[in-house]
Design a protein around this motif. Structure first.
Motif, short mmCIF file in Angstrom:
data_model
loop_
_atom_site.label_atom_id
_atom_site.label_comp_id
_atom_site.label_asym_id
_atom_site.label_seq_id
_atom_site.Cartn_x
_atom_site.Cartn_y
_atom_site.Cartn_z
N ARG A 1 32.91 31.79 26.32
CA ARG A 1 33.65 32.90 26.93
C ARG A 1 33.16 34.26 26.44
NH1 ARG A 1 39.69 31.70 24.46
NH2 ARG A 1 39.42 32.59 22.36
N GLY A 2 32.06 34.29 25.69
CA GLY A 2 31.51 35.55 25.22
C GLY A 2 30.99 36.40 26.37
N ALA A 3 31.30 37.69 26.32
CA ALA A 3 30.87 38.59 27.39
C ALA A 3 30.68 40.00 26.85
CB ALA A 3 31.88 38.61 28.53
N ILE A 4 29.68 40.67 27.40
CA ILE A 4 29.46 42.09 27.15
C ILE A 4 29.57 42.81 28.48
CG2 ILE A 4 27.79 43.86 26.44
CD1 ILE A 4 26.52 41.74 24.60
N VAL A 5 30.37 43.86 28.52
CA VAL A 5 30.46 44.71 29.70
C VAL A 5 30.18 46.14 29.25
CG1 VAL A 5 31.85 45.50 31.65
CG2 VAL A 5 32.20 43.19 30.72
N SER A 6 29.16 46.74 29.84
CA SER A 6 28.81 48.13 29.51
C SER A 6 29.21 49.05 30.65
CB SER A 6 27.31 48.24 29.23
OG SER A 6 26.96 47.48 28.09
N ILE A 7 29.59 50.26 30.31
CA ILE A 7 29.98 51.25 31.31
C ILE A 7 28.81 52.19 31.55
CG2 ILE A 7 31.64 53.00 31.98
CD1 ILE A 7 32.82 50.17 31.59
N GLY A 8 28.25 52.11 32.74
CA GLY A 8 27.14 52.96 33.13
C GLY A 8 27.63 54.15 33.94
N SER A 9 26.92 54.44 35.03
CA SER A 9 27.28 55.57 35.89
C SER A 9 26.45 55.51 37.16
CB SER A 9 27.01 56.91 35.17
OG SER A 9 27.15 58.00 36.05
N VAL A 10 26.99 56.06 38.25
CA VAL A 10 26.18 56.20 39.46
C VAL A 10 24.98 57.12 39.22
CG1 VAL A 10 28.05 55.71 41.09
CG2 VAL A 10 27.69 58.07 40.29
N ASN A 11 25.05 57.92 38.15
CA ASN A 11 23.90 58.76 37.79
C ASN A 11 22.67 57.93 37.48
OD1 ASN A 11 26.21 60.57 37.44
ND2 ASN A 11 24.75 61.99 36.52
N PHE B 1 37.72 41.92 35.23
CA PHE B 1 37.11 40.87 36.04
C PHE B 1 35.82 40.36 35.41
CE2 PHE B 1 33.82 40.05 39.33
CZ PHE B 1 34.23 38.76 39.67
N LEU B 2 34.89 41.26 35.10
CA LEU B 2 33.59 40.84 34.59
C LEU B 2 33.69 40.20 33.21
CD1 LEU B 2 31.22 43.73 35.74
CD2 LEU B 2 31.32 41.40 36.61
N ALA B 3 34.68 40.59 32.43
CA ALA B 3 34.85 40.01 31.10
C ALA B 3 35.53 38.65 31.14
CB ALA B 3 35.66 40.96 30.21
N SER B 4 36.17 38.33 32.25
CA SER B 4 36.98 37.12 32.33
C SER B 4 36.17 35.93 32.83
CB SER B 4 38.17 37.34 33.27
OG SER B 4 37.74 37.29 34.63
N ARG B 5 36.77 34.75 32.72
CA ARG B 5 36.13 33.55 33.24
C ARG B 5 36.13 33.52 34.76
NH1 ARG B 5 32.62 31.27 30.64
NH2 ARG B 5 33.05 29.22 31.52
N ASP B 6 36.82 34.43 35.41
CA ASP B 6 36.71 34.55 36.87
C ASP B 6 35.29 34.94 37.27
OD1 ASP B 6 39.36 33.91 37.26
OD2 ASP B 6 40.03 36.00 37.41
N ALA B 7 34.55 35.54 36.35
CA ALA B 7 33.16 35.94 36.59
C ALA B 7 32.19 35.04 35.85
CB ALA B 7 32.96 37.40 36.18
N ALA B 8 32.57 33.76 35.70
CA ALA B 8 31.80 32.84 34.87
C ALA B 8 30.37 32.63 35.35
CB ALA B 8 32.53 31.49 34.78
N TRP B 9 30.08 32.90 36.62
CA TRP B 9 28.72 32.69 37.14
C TRP B 9 28.06 34.03 37.49
CZ3 TRP B 9 25.88 30.83 41.92
CH2 TRP B 9 24.78 30.03 41.56
N ILE B 10 28.46 35.06 36.80
CA ILE B 10 27.90 36.40 37.02
C ILE B 10 27.34 36.91 35.72
CG2 ILE B 10 28.37 38.77 37.72
CD1 ILE B 10 30.69 37.74 39.39
N THR B 11 26.05 37.20 35.70
CA THR B 11 25.43 37.85 34.56
C THR B 11 24.23 38.65 35.02
OG1 THR B 11 24.80 37.55 32.23
CG2 THR B 11 23.79 36.05 33.82
N GLY B 12 23.92 39.71 34.29
CA GLY B 12 22.78 40.56 34.62
C GLY B 12 22.99 41.43 35.83
N THR B 13 24.24 41.63 36.21
CA THR B 13 24.52 42.43 37.41
C THR B 13 25.04 43.82 37.04
OG1 THR B 13 25.52 42.33 39.63
CG2 THR B 13 26.96 41.84 37.78
N VAL B 14 24.80 44.77 37.92
CA VAL B 14 25.35 46.11 37.80
C VAL B 14 26.28 46.32 38.98
CG1 VAL B 14 24.88 48.57 37.73
CG2 VAL B 14 23.34 46.98 36.56
#
Length: 260
Positions: free
Chosen positions: A137-147, A227-240
């Motif tokens: 269940r480990g997850a990293i979520v970074s906050i980027g920007s439309v910039n 959402f991205l940190a949860s197991r609901d996104a278990a098959w999502i990685t490397g996405t922006v």
């Protein structure tokens, strides 16, 4: 969200969490069951925010200082019995560009890159072994920007956020075999304290530039983080993930000109 407990038993560390998107994220994840470490260079503000969140703790953390980062991760692991989620939200204050690009000094770039990009690198590096031990269940979520994706000015900030997106993709590949997912959110304009006193500007910007008719709120971004940190996104990685009210998908001004 009512009754949802996707993060029951999770330990979470959020950087730059004293205010704005970071504070909203800490509140959202805690509301879903997480124990959250609110970190920020402004320790007093971090403690004030944490005091309003059941089960949260606060600690000063300067993401430009490797020792401070290591201490924050160690604190979270000890306090929560492990670390399941890291949210990289800290960034350097945006310094307005000079009229001519060649007049931008080096320190306006190095300061931004050291905090906004390298801060996330340091935090991810320190947290990754613990996230890998989190049983999938480990997850990293970074906050980027439309910039990171289009020209909205602020050269150094934009480059740092674009670098963060690249780092997100490459780290995702490295971390996937260890059961850790790595994703990023690119917000559009969000009504944070930096816009205080400019509410009319925000309303005009929302109605003229954003297809959904408003700018974002910190809670909009926090919901995407959850959402991205949860197991609901278990098959999502490397996405922006763009959370931008349609800003980059629809060219409002082009359509207005064509319809004149």
């Amino acid at each position: 969200m009512a009754g949802t407990r996707r993060f029951e038993g999770y330990g979470v560390l959020v950087t730059g969490a004293a205010r704005g998107i970071g504070a909203a994220t800490a509140r959202r994840l805690a509301a879903e069951g997480a124990r959250v470490l609110v970190t920020d260079v402004d320790e007093d503000a971090a403690r004030e925010t944490a005091s309003e969140i059941p089960g949260a703790e606060a600690l000063r953390c300067d993401v430009a200082d490797p020792a401070s980062v290591e201490a924050a991760v160690a604190y979270a692991v000890k306090a929560f019995g492990g670390l399941d989620v890291l949210v990289n939200n800290a960034f350097a204050p945006v310094v307005p560009d000079h009229e001519l690009f060649e007049d931008d000094p080096d320190d306006s770039w190095t300061g931004q890159l050291d905090v906004t990009l390298m801060g996330a690198v340091r935090c991810s590096r320190a947290a990754l072994p613990h996230l890998a031990a989190a049983g999938g269940r480990g997850a990293i979520v970074s906050i980027g920007s439309v910039n990171a994706e289009a020209d909205f000015g602020n050269h150094a900030y934009s480059a740092a956020k674009a670098g963060l997106a690249s780092f997100t993709r490459t780290l995702a590949g490295d971390a996937a075999p260890r059961g850790v997912r790595v994703n990023q959110i690119n917000p559009g304009t969000v009504a944070t304290r930096g816009w205080a006193g400019r509410e009319a500007d925000l309303a005009a910007l929302g109605s003229r530039a954003y297809p959904l008719g408003r700018v974002g709120t910190p809670e909009d971004i926090a919901a995407a983080v959850a959402f991205l940190a949860s197991r609901d996104a278990a098959w999502i990685t490397g996405t922006v993930l763009r959370v931008d009210g349609g800003l980059l998908a629809v060219n409002r001004h082009f359509g207005e000109i064509m319809n004149d």
